[in-house]
Write an enzyme that holds these catalytic residues in place. Structure first.
Site, short mmCIF file in Angstrom:
data_model
loop_
_atom_site.label_atom_id
_atom_site.label_comp_id
_atom_site.label_asym_id
_atom_site.label_seq_id
_atom_site.Cartn_x
_atom_site.Cartn_y
_atom_site.Cartn_z
N LYS A 27 64.73 105.99 55.34
CA LYS A 27 65.45 107.24 55.60
C LYS A 27 64.94 107.91 56.87
O LYS A 27 65.72 108.30 57.75
CB LYS A 27 65.27 108.20 54.41
CG LYS A 27 65.92 109.56 54.66
CD LYS A 27 66.02 110.41 53.43
CE LYS A 27 66.60 111.76 53.83
NZ LYS A 27 67.99 111.64 54.35
N ARG A 97 62.64 114.60 50.50
CA ARG A 97 63.10 113.31 49.97
C ARG A 97 62.07 112.22 50.21
O ARG A 97 61.37 112.23 51.21
CB ARG A 97 64.40 112.87 50.68
CG ARG A 97 65.61 113.70 50.37
CD ARG A 97 66.77 113.25 51.25
NE ARG A 97 67.79 114.28 51.36
CZ ARG A 97 68.89 114.31 50.59
NH1 ARG A 97 69.09 113.38 49.70
NH2 ARG A 97 69.77 115.28 50.74
N GLY A 106 67.20 105.79 43.81
CA GLY A 106 67.04 106.51 42.54
C GLY A 106 65.70 106.35 41.86
O GLY A 106 65.47 106.89 40.79
N MET A 108 62.57 107.11 43.11
CA MET A 108 61.59 108.17 43.34
C MET A 108 62.31 109.52 43.36
O MET A 108 63.52 109.60 43.19
CB MET A 108 60.86 107.91 44.65
CG MET A 108 59.93 106.70 44.56
SD MET A 108 59.05 106.41 46.07
CE MET A 108 60.34 105.90 47.17
N ARG A 341 72.39 103.56 56.26
CA ARG A 341 71.55 102.39 56.02
C ARG A 341 72.46 101.18 55.84
O ARG A 341 73.67 101.35 55.59
CB ARG A 341 70.66 102.59 54.79
CG ARG A 341 71.46 102.92 53.56
CD ARG A 341 70.55 103.32 52.40
NE ARG A 341 71.34 103.81 51.28
CZ ARG A 341 70.84 104.48 50.26
NH1 ARG A 341 69.57 104.78 50.22
NH2 ARG A 341 71.61 104.88 49.26
N HIS A 459 65.87 73.13 27.61
CA HIS A 459 66.87 72.08 27.80
C HIS A 459 68.22 72.68 28.16
O HIS A 459 68.87 72.27 29.11
CB HIS A 459 66.96 71.24 26.53
CG HIS A 459 67.96 70.14 26.63
ND1 HIS A 459 69.27 70.29 26.22
CD2 HIS A 459 67.86 68.89 27.13
CE1 HIS A 459 69.91 69.17 26.44
NE2 HIS A 459 69.07 68.30 27.00
N SER A 790 57.34 62.66 45.88
CA SER A 790 58.31 63.67 45.48
C SER A 790 57.61 64.55 44.45
O SER A 790 57.14 64.06 43.42
CB SER A 790 59.54 63.00 44.88
OG SER A 790 60.44 63.98 44.44
N CYS A 859 61.40 67.74 43.75
CA CYS A 859 62.57 67.51 42.91
C CYS A 859 62.50 68.27 41.61
O CYS A 859 63.24 68.01 40.69
CB CYS A 859 62.77 66.01 42.66
SG CYS A 859 61.42 65.28 41.73
N TYR A 879 62.10 67.37 52.50
CA TYR A 879 63.32 67.81 51.83
C TYR A 879 63.02 68.51 50.52
O TYR A 879 61.92 68.38 49.98
CB TYR A 879 64.27 66.63 51.60
CG TYR A 879 63.77 65.62 50.58
CD1 TYR A 879 63.99 65.82 49.22
CD2 TYR A 879 63.07 64.50 50.97
CE1 TYR A 879 63.54 64.92 48.28
CE2 TYR A 879 62.60 63.59 50.03
CZ TYR A 879 62.83 63.80 48.69
OH TYR A 879 62.37 62.92 47.75
#
Lengths: 924, 924
Positions: A27, A97, A106, A108, A341, A459, A790, A859, A879
C-alpha cells in the site's frame, strides 16, 4: 543509527516509490508511486516495516526515536491539507492502515476517522455542514478503535445499536437521527469503559499512537499468521503502517466510493470493471449492506470524475503493466485514488490477460510467463462447476482437495456398479471408504471420486490425479457404508443413485447435481476440435510456447497406457518418465495369469505363466512406443509386493472362519485355504519395506527377464517398422549398487538376445530409481552402473522421514497444523528440501562426479508441484515427470525457475537501494 | 622394474623374515624366520604374492621376467642339498605350497614329491634303499598333480586303486608291493591321459611350472573365495608359493611326521600337545587312516629328536610370543620343522593363554588384550554343551544362530506352559513359529528358544540375546504346529515334553537332552560365588581390566529392569544406554490399564488410566536408578505403536466372524466388536513407519507427561535419599527438530514442576534417538535442541535400506548368499559403513559443529558387535550400549579399536620395508 522511519507522500511528491514494497508495504509503495505520478491521492506518510521489526525487538513498544519523525510528518499533512489534527474548528482526520510487502487482504487491522473527539466532531459537522455524517463518523471511530485497540468485542456495540434501533422502531442505520447518533456515541463510550476498563481517548495523539501500535500488533494475530503460512509469506518481513488524511465518500449525493479492476478478473476480458455507492464509505461497499451499482452508471452521475477515473486507471495499468485492482473515493465531486495494486485473477483470466498484454505490447512474452502462477494453469484443464448454479448447493462436508476439478453424478459404492452405470450412460461419482487397485476401472468410469479415509497421496488421490479425475479424499464427515450402499453426512443419507457433487479444487461435497462442464482445453483435446477455433486453447498454447522457450528443464509424464500417453503428448510431454508395468498386470484378462504365476510352487510354474503374459506386455509397450514416437520412454520393472495381486488376507481368513463355523466343506473351502496359505507366506508386517522392487526381480529373475523380453521385442518391432524408439529400463528400489548390477546384467543379456534374434539394433539405457536413502548416500557407486537416475521422491520421502504415506494421515494433519507447526508443509506435496532434497542434491553431485552425463529426473508425485519443479531446476536435474494433466503446470514452473534464477542474478548485480522508475504522466 | 620375485631360505639364512607376511604369506615368512633362527628347515624359496597379482594381471600366466629368478633359486636348493632336480642318480624332490598372509587351512592346493618321473623314481629308490617308498611317492605325485593341475577327478584314481586292491585281495594301501605300485603308476598314467587328454609330464621343470601356476590359480577357487568372504580376507592380497626341498617321514621306522601345539588350544593349559605317526607322510596324520599317537610317546621312540622338538617349539613360542601350531618331519632321526604359526584356540583358551603369558612376562597386558578376539569372550558367558556327550546327538536341522550358547530341555509350545513347567522345576525349550511380546515370560522361563521364522533381529533373537537365552531362529526345517502342540522336523515329530537341544552358537537343533552346563563366569555371577575361587573369572577379570585401561569408548547396557541392570553392572556396564519403557507396560498387572488408556475415547479417559500407571513406572525407574548407583540411565519415552498392546486384529475378526456365523450374541460379542473397532482405527499398513515414537507423544502429550513425571519423581526420591542419579530422557523417532522441541519442552516443564514440588534439584539431560534418516541429515538443527544423540541403528538401518527387519527374511538370506553376493554382511548384524555409517558420521560431525560437547552413543543391536564397536570408536562416539551379556564383548572390542588405531599410526610412521626383528637363538 536507525535509518529513516517515516516516508512522506502528498503534494505530487513522495519519498518512496513502487520499488520499495519491502520497506513501505504494497500500500505505502503504491500511494507513493501514484503521488509521484501526479495522481490525486490524499496526503500522508508511511511508517516502515523496519520500525515494525524494531517494535517487536523492543517488546512490542514503538521505538522512541521514531516518534519525532512521525509527528513532523503529521505536521506536514496538516500543512498540506490546511487542517489541524485535533483542531476543533477544522479537524484533520486520518486513517491508519496496515500494508505488508505481500497483500494479505483483511488479515490485519485498519482504523478510519482518527482525530475525532467530543470537540472536533462539532467542527467536522460544521465544516461538512452535515452533523449526521459527522456523528456517524465519530460513532464508527469509537466502534473500530475500541475493538482493534482496546479489544472490546464488536458484539458489545451491536447490542447497543440494536437496542437503540428497537427503541426508535427503525430498521436501517440510516434511519437514525443526529440525536440518536449522539446518544449512541455516549452509549458506546459507556460500553468501552465497561468492557475494557479504559475511557475512549479524547487525546487525538493518543488515538494515533494506539491505532498505530495496534496495527503493528495485528501482524501477529492468529489469522494473519495462518494466512502467511498458507501463502508462504515469511513471518520476519513485518508490516508498514500508512497514516493518510481521510477523504469522505459519504458527505452527500455528490460523493461516492468504489472499487474496480481494469480488466475482468474472472475471464480476463478487457473491460472497465467495478462497483460504486454514492454517499458511502468504503466499508459499505464491502459489507454488502447496500447493493453497489455497476461502475458504468457512474458516468451518468458524475461524468467528469468518471472520465478522470477511467483515464487514471488506464494510466495505472499501463504504468504497472498489469491489471489494477483500485479503490477510489469521490468527495464532493473531487476524485481521490486510495489504493492500486495488481488484481488477483482466476487461472483463465491470468492466461488471457498475459497473452493479451503481449499482443498489446504492454509486456514481453517472458513477463507474460511470469504473470501466471504455475498452479493456476491447472484450472484450465479440469471440469468446472457453473459458477452461478453452484450457489444453489451448500457444501455438506469438506475433505482434502486431492485432485482438482468439479464432478457431479449419481452416487455409487463399488467399482462394478460404477462401470455398469457408466456403460448405460449415467454420470457417476464413486464413494468408497478407501480405494484399492481393484477400484481402478470404477474410478476410470466415474466423473469423480470421494473417499472418507486416506490422505493427499492415498491411492484414490494419486490415481485420481493420474487420471485427471476430480477427487476429494479423507472426507471423514462422510461415513461410507459400502455394504449397504449408502453414506451418511451431516445427518443426511446418500443412497445409491442419489446425486452428489464434489469440488476437487476446494474439497467441498454437495448433495445434488451441480451443473459442470469440461474446460475448453479438455474439450479441444478430447473431442479433437479445431484448436484455432478456441481462444482459450490459443492463449494457452501461446503462453506454453513462451514458457517452453524459457525453460531448460524437460517435462515428461507418468503414463502406463497409450491413452494417457496421448493426453500427455497433447499437453506437451517430452517423454514418459515413469511407466508402471504393474498397472498392466491388473487388467482383467491378465490378473488371473499373474495370480497363477504367484501361486506356482516353482520356477517352472512361474515361467509357464510368464510365458502367457509376455505377449500382453509386448503389445502394451509397442503401443506406448508408437504413441511416444521416438520420445524417451522409461519403463520400470515390476515394483509392488506380490500379495497386492491376491485377495486380501483378512477377507480370506474371515470367509474361511465363517465356512468352518457353518460346517461348510468342499472344493471352494480348499481353494480358499490354498489361497490363504500363499497369502500368509507373502504376508508382510511392513510391505512398504518388504519384498518388492528389484528384490522381487532378484528373487524371481524370470519376472524381470519376461519384462525385458517384452520391452525389447516391442522396441525391435518398432525399429523394423522404422518407428523411432528410445526405451529406458528402470530398476526400482535399488539400495546397493550390487542389486542394480544384478538386474542390469539380466536386462542387457535379454536385450542382446532379443536384438540378435530380431536382427535389429535398438539404443537403450538401463538406470535406476533413487528412492531408498542408501542409494542416494552411495550415489557415486550406483552411478557406476546406472545410465540414469530417476528420483522416486514418494518412497524417498517415506523412508527419509519414516512415514508410511498410507498411515501418515493419523499424525500428518496435526504436524502441519497451526497447533504444533512441526512441519511447514506436507512433505508428500512439496519436497522437503532440508532432508529429502539434500539426498537428491547429494545424489546428483556424487553421481555426476563419476558419470558426467548422468541423466537425472524425478518421477514422484512431486514432479508436478511448482515449488518442487523449481527445486529440480535449481538442483540441475534434466527433467521432471508428472501425471499427464500436470504437464502444463510443470512446463510453466520450469520457466518460472528460470525467471527466479534471472531475478536472483539481477538482485546480485543490483546496488543495495534502487530508485524505482518514475511513472509516466504529467506532473500537476 | 618389477621388484624381487623370489625369496631364498636355507643354510641358516633367509631373504625374508616373520614381518613379511604380506609378501611371502604366513608360510613363507614363517620358514624364513625359522631358517634365520638356525632351526632345521629344509631349504627352498618363496615366490611372492606380488607375482600372484601379476599372474592375474597377465591373464593367469606366470610373468616371464620371474622365470630366471625362480630357476636360479632352484639351482641354489640343488647346491644346498647336494641333489639335482631331475637328476636320475640323486634326484631333488620338492613340495609346492600356497601361503597367503592369513591362514586359509585346506582352501588352496599343495603338491608334494615334484621331481619324480620314470627315471628319477629309480634313483630315489636306490638312494633310500626302499623301492616301495619311492614308487609310493611317485604314484602319490601323479595322483595329486593330475588332480590339481590337470583337473582329473580324484575318484578316477580311487577306482583304479580299488580295482588293484581287489585284484590283490588286500585291504590297506600298505599291503601293496613294489610291483603293485609300479602297475598302479602305469594305470594312473593311463587314467590321466584318458580323462585330461594330456600325458603326465616326464619333464620335471614342466611339473614345477604346472604345480606353481595351479597354486596361483587355486587362490580363486570357489572354496578359497568363500573362506575369504567368511573371514573378511580381501580378494586382492593374493597367495605366495613356497617351493621347498622334500624331507620324508616315511623312509622307515626311524622316520616320523607330526603336528602339535605348545599349549592346549581347547583349555589353554600349558602343556606340550600333539600327535605323530612313524613312517608316514604329513597327509597320513590329517587323513585319519591311521590313528596318530600322543606326542609324549615320541620321547621313547626317538629321544634326541623329541628333546630337540621340545626345545625348538619352546623357543618358537618364546620368539613369537604366542602359542605355536607346528608341523615337523623326522627323516632318519633328523628333525625338520616344516611350519609354525599361531595356534587357533577357543575363547576359554584364548583368555587363559593371554593372561598366563602376561604372568610369564612373555607379553604385555596390552598385547594380551589384542590376543583375544572380542567375539570370543562371549563363549565364556553362555552355557556350554558337554563336548564329549554332544557327539551322541546328531543335528536334525540348522537355523540361524541368533543368540549363542547351549540349551536343552523339554519342548513346550506356548509361554504359559513354559512358565508352569519351569515353576514345577522342569527345564524347557520354547518352540514357536515366531515370538511376540506376549511370549516374553515364556522366553524368560525357558532355557532356550527355537523359532521356525524370523531373522537374526527378529523378536525372538533380540529378546534372546537381551536375556542371554540361547536362541535358534528362522529354522524353517522345523515346522511348528502351536495349535496341536507339536513340531515336525526331518520326518520326526517333537511332541510337547520331548527333549530338544539347541546350540545357539552354531544354529544346530538336536532331538534329545544333550547335557549342558553353565559357564564358570555365569556360575560366579548367578550363584554369587567367591570370584577368587574361580580361575576363569580371575583370568576374565584381569583381561577385562587391561581392556578397560586401554579403551576410550564407554560401554553401557540396554536394560529395562533392575535384574538386567544388575547383570550389566556385574559385567562392567558404565550406564544404561537404553531403557525401553514399553517393556514395563507389558507386565500382567499393567497391561489392562494400558489397554484401558488406549480404549479411552478422550484425553480425560486417557489421563485417568495414566494416573494409575504413573506409580508403577515411578517404582520401575527408582529401582533402575538405585541399581545403577549414579551411572547415567537413558530412558526412552514410549515407542511402539499402540496396537501392539491390544489383541491381534485378524484374531478378533475371525472370532467375531465365527460368533456371527454361529448366531452367537451377547456382551462378549459386543466387547469384541468394540475392541475390533479401536484396533481397526489403530491398524496400519506399515506400522514401522506409522504412529509411534515421538509421534505418539505429540498426539497424546499426556503419555509423555506421565512418563516424565514418573522419571523425575523417582529421580527426586533418589536425590532425597542421597542416592546419586543421572537420568537422560530420550525422545524416539525424531525426524524434524520441531518434534524434539515439542517433546523436550514438555519433559522440561514436567521436570521443573516435579522438582519444585519435591524441593530437590536433579541434573538431567534431554536428547534424542537418531534413527530416522532425516534426523541424521539435519543433525545440525537437531543438535540445537538435543543434549545427546543415541543412534538407534536398528531403525536407521531399516529406513536407510528400506528393509523391514520383520520381513527381510524373505530376501536377506539370498542377498548375503554366495549366489548373489548383493551384500557383504547382514546389515542388521554388522553396521553398513557406506550407508548407515555415513549417516552416523554426518550426524556426529554436524551435531558437534553446533554443540561441541554433544554426547553421542549407539543403542541399536549393533552396539555389541565388535566391528561396529570399532566403527563407533573411529567415528568418535562416546559410548556403545548393548545387551548386558555382550558388555564384555564391547569392552574388549573398544580396546581393540585403540589397538587398531595404534597399529595404523605405527604403519604410517614405518618406512616402506622393514627388517623383521631377528629371532633369539644361536646360529648353527
Amino acid at each position: 543509527m536507525p535509518s529513516k522511519s517515516v516516508y512522506w507522500f502528498g503534494d505530487g511528491r513522495a519519498d518512496g516509490n513502487a520499488g520499495m514494497k519491502d520497506l513501505l508495504g504494497g500500500k505505502g509503495a503504491g500511494v507513493a508511486e501514484m503521488t509521484n505520478a501526479g495522481i490525486p491521492v490524499p496526503p500522508g506518510f508511511t511508517i516502515t516495516t523496519e520500525v515494525c521489526t524494531r517494535f517487536y525487538e523492543n517488546g512490542r513498544r514503538f521505538p522512541k526515536d521514531a516518534e519525532p519523525e512521525q509527528w513532523a510528518a503529521l505536521a506536514r499533512v496538516e500543512k498540506s491539507t490546511g487542517m489541524g489534527f485535533g483542531d476543533p474548528q477544522n479537524p484533520l482526520l486520518v486513517s491508519v492502515r496496515s500494508g505488508a510487502k505481500f497483500s494479505m487482504p483483511g488479515m490485519m487491522d485498519t482504523i478510519l476517522n482518527l482525530g475525532l473527539n467530543d470537540q472536533t466532531v462539532e467542527g467536522h459537522a460544521r465544516r461538512a455542514n452535515n452533523p449526521r455524517f459527522a456523528w456517524d463518523c465519530y460513532r464508527r471511530l469509537i466502534q473500530m478503535y475500541s475493538n482493534v485497540v482496546l479489544d472490546v468485542e464488536k458484539e458489545q456495540f451491536e447490542k447497543v445499536l440494536r437496542a437503540k434501533k428497537e427503541a426508535r422502531g427503525s430498521k436501517a442505520d440510516t434511519d437514525l437521527t443526529v440525536e440518536d447518533l449522539k446518544g449512541l456515541v455516549e452509549a458506546f463510550k459507556g460500553a468501552v469503559k465497561e468492557h475494557s476498563g479504559h475511557e475512549f481517548p479524547q487525546d487525538v495523539k493518543a488515538q494515533l499512537r494506539g491505532a498505530r501500535d495496534a496495527v503493528f500488533r495485528s501482524w501477529n494475530n492468529e489469522r494473519a499468521i495462518a494466512y502467511r503460512r498458507m501463502y508462504r509469506i515469511p513471518d520476519s518481513i513485518g508490516t508498514a503502517v500508512t497514516v493518510q488524511s481521510m477523504v469522505f465518500g459519504n458527505t452527500g449525493p455528490k460523493s461516492a466510493t468504489g472499487v474496480g479492476f481494469t480488466r475482468d478478473p474472472a475471464t480476463g476480458e478487457r473491460k472497465f470493471y467495478g462497483e460504486f455507492l454514492t454517499n458511502a464509505q468504503g466499508e459499505d461497499v464491502v459489507a454488502g449492506i447496500r447493493t453497489p451499482r455497476p461502475i458504468a452508471e457512474l458516468e451518468n452521475e458524475m461524468p467528469a470524475a468518471y472520465r478522470q477515473l477511467k483515464e487514471i486507471t488506464a494510466r495505472l495499468e499501463k504504468h504497472y503493466r498489469d491489471v489494477q485492482d483500485f479503490e477510489f473515493t469521490i468527495q464532493d465531486e473531487k476524485l481521490y485514488m486510495l489504493q492500486t495494486r495488481s488484481g488477483k485473477r482466476t487461472g483463465h483470466a491470468a492466461v488471457k490477460i498475459a497473452v493479451d498484454m503481449v499482443k498489446e505490447k504492454l509486456i514481453t512474452p517472458k513477463e507474460a510467463v511470469g504473470r501466471v502462477e504455475p498452479a493456476m494453469i491447472e484450472q484450465l484443464l479440469h471440469p468446472v462447476f457453473d459458477p452461478l448454479r453452484r450457489r444453489e448447493f451448500p457444501a455438506v462436508a469438506k475433505g482434502l482437495n486431492a485432485s482438482p476439478g468439479a464432478a457431479a453424478g449419481k452416487a455409487v459404492f463399488d467399482a462394478p456398479t460404477a462401470v455398469a452405470w457408466k456403460d448405460r450412460g449415467e454420470r457417476v461419482v464413486l464413494l468408497r471408504a478407501e480405494t484399492c487397485p481393484d477400484d481402478i476401472k470404477g474410478m476410470a468410469a466415474a466423473k469423480g471420486v470421494l473417499t472418507s479415509t486416506g490422505g493427499r497421496t492415498s491411492h484414490a488421490a494419486v490415481v485420481g490425479r493420474q487420471m485427471g479425475r476430480p477427487s476429494v479424499v479423507g472426507c471423514t464427515a462422510v461415513v461410507v457404508d459400502e455394504e449397504h450402499r449408502r453414506a451418511t453426512v451431516d445427518g443426511k443419507v446418500i443412497k445409491e443413485g442419489d446425486y452428489v457433487s464434489i469440488d476437487g479444487t476446494t474439497g467441498e461435497v454437495m448433495i445434488g447435481d451441480v451443473p459442470t462442464r469440461d474446460s475448453d482445453i479438455l474439450e479441444v483435446m478430447r473431442r479433437n476440435l479445431d484448436p484455432s477455433k478456441s481462444e482459450t486453447w490459443q492463449n494457452f498454447a501461446a503462453l506454453m510456447k513462451w514458457a517452453d522457450g524459457l525453460r531448460r528443464l524437460k517435462v515428461r509424464a507418468n503414463a502406463d497406457i497409450p491413452r494417457d500417453a496421448e493426453a500427455a503428448v497433447a499437453l506437451g510431454a517430452e517423454g514418459i518418465g515413469l511407466c508402471r508395468t504393474e498397472h498392466m498386470f491388473f487388467a482383467p484378462d491378465r490378473l488371473p495369469i499373474v495370480q497363477e504365476m504367484i501361486m506356482a510352487g516353482d520356477e517352472a510354474g512361474r515361467r509357464a505363466a510368464l510365458e502367457r503374459l509376455v505377449g500382453f506386455q509386448r503389445d502394451d509397450f509397442y503401443g506406448l512406443f508408437k504413441t511416444m514416437a521416438g520420445r524417451p520412454v522409461t519403463i520400470r520393472t515390476l515394483d509392488p509386493p506380490l500379495h497386492e495381486f491376491l485377495p486380501r488376507r483378512e477377507e480370506l481368513m474371515v470367509e474361511i472362519a465363517e465356512m468352518n463355523a457353518r460346517g461348510q466343506k468342499g472344493p471352494e473351502l480348499t481353494r480358499k485355504e490354498t489361497l490363504l496359505a500363499r497369502v500368509e507366506q507373502l504376508h508382510e508386517f511392513n510391505p512398504m519395506l518388504g519384498l518388492r522392487g528389484c528384490r522381487l526381480g532378484i528373487l524371481y529373475p524370470e519376472i524381470t527377464e519376461m519384462q525385458a523380453r517384452a520391452i525389447f521385442e516391442a522396441a525391435c518391432r518398432c525399429a523394423k517398422e522404422k518407428k523411432p524408439v528410445v526405451p529406458e529400463v528402470m530398476i526400482p528400489l535399488v539400495g546397493h549398487v550390487n542389486e542394480l548390477k544384478h538386474q542390469a546384467a539380466l536386462v542387457r543379456r535379454v536385450a542382446d538376445e532379443v536384438m540378435k534374434k530380431e536382427g535389429v539394433k535398438v539404443k537403450y539405457l538401463v538406470g535406476t530409481m533413487i528412492e531408498v536413502p542408501r542409494a542416494a548416500l552411495t550415489a557415486a557407486e550406483v552411478a557406476g552402473e546406472a545410465e540414469f537416475f530417476s528420483f522416486g521422491t514418494n518412497d524417498l520421502t517415506q523412508m527419509t522421514f519414516g512415514y508410511s504415506r498410507d498411515d501418515a494421515g493419523k499424525f500428518l494433519p496435526l504436524y502441519v497444523s497451526e497447533k504444533t507447526k512441526i512441519l511447514p508443509d506436507d512433505p508428500f506435496v512439496t519436497i522437503d528440501k532440508a532432508g529429502v532434497g539434500q539426498l537428491v542434491r547429494m545424489s546428483v553431485e556424487n553421481g555426476r562426479s563419476v558419470r558426467a552425463d548422468l541423466k537425472c529426473g524425478i518421477c514422484g508425485e512431486h514432479g508436478g508441484e511448482p515449488e518442487t519443479v523449481i527445486f529440480c531446476h535449481d538442483t540441475g536435474l534434466n527433467y521432471v515427470s508428472c501425471s499427464p494433466y500436470r504437464v502444463p503446470v510443470a512446463r510453466l514452473a520450469a520457466a518460472h525457475a528460470v525467471l527466479r534464477e534471472d531475478a536472483r542474478r539481477g538482485e546480485a548485480r543490483k546496488p543495495a537501494t534502487k530508485k524505482g522508475k518514475r511513472m509516466a504522466g504529467t506532473r500537476r
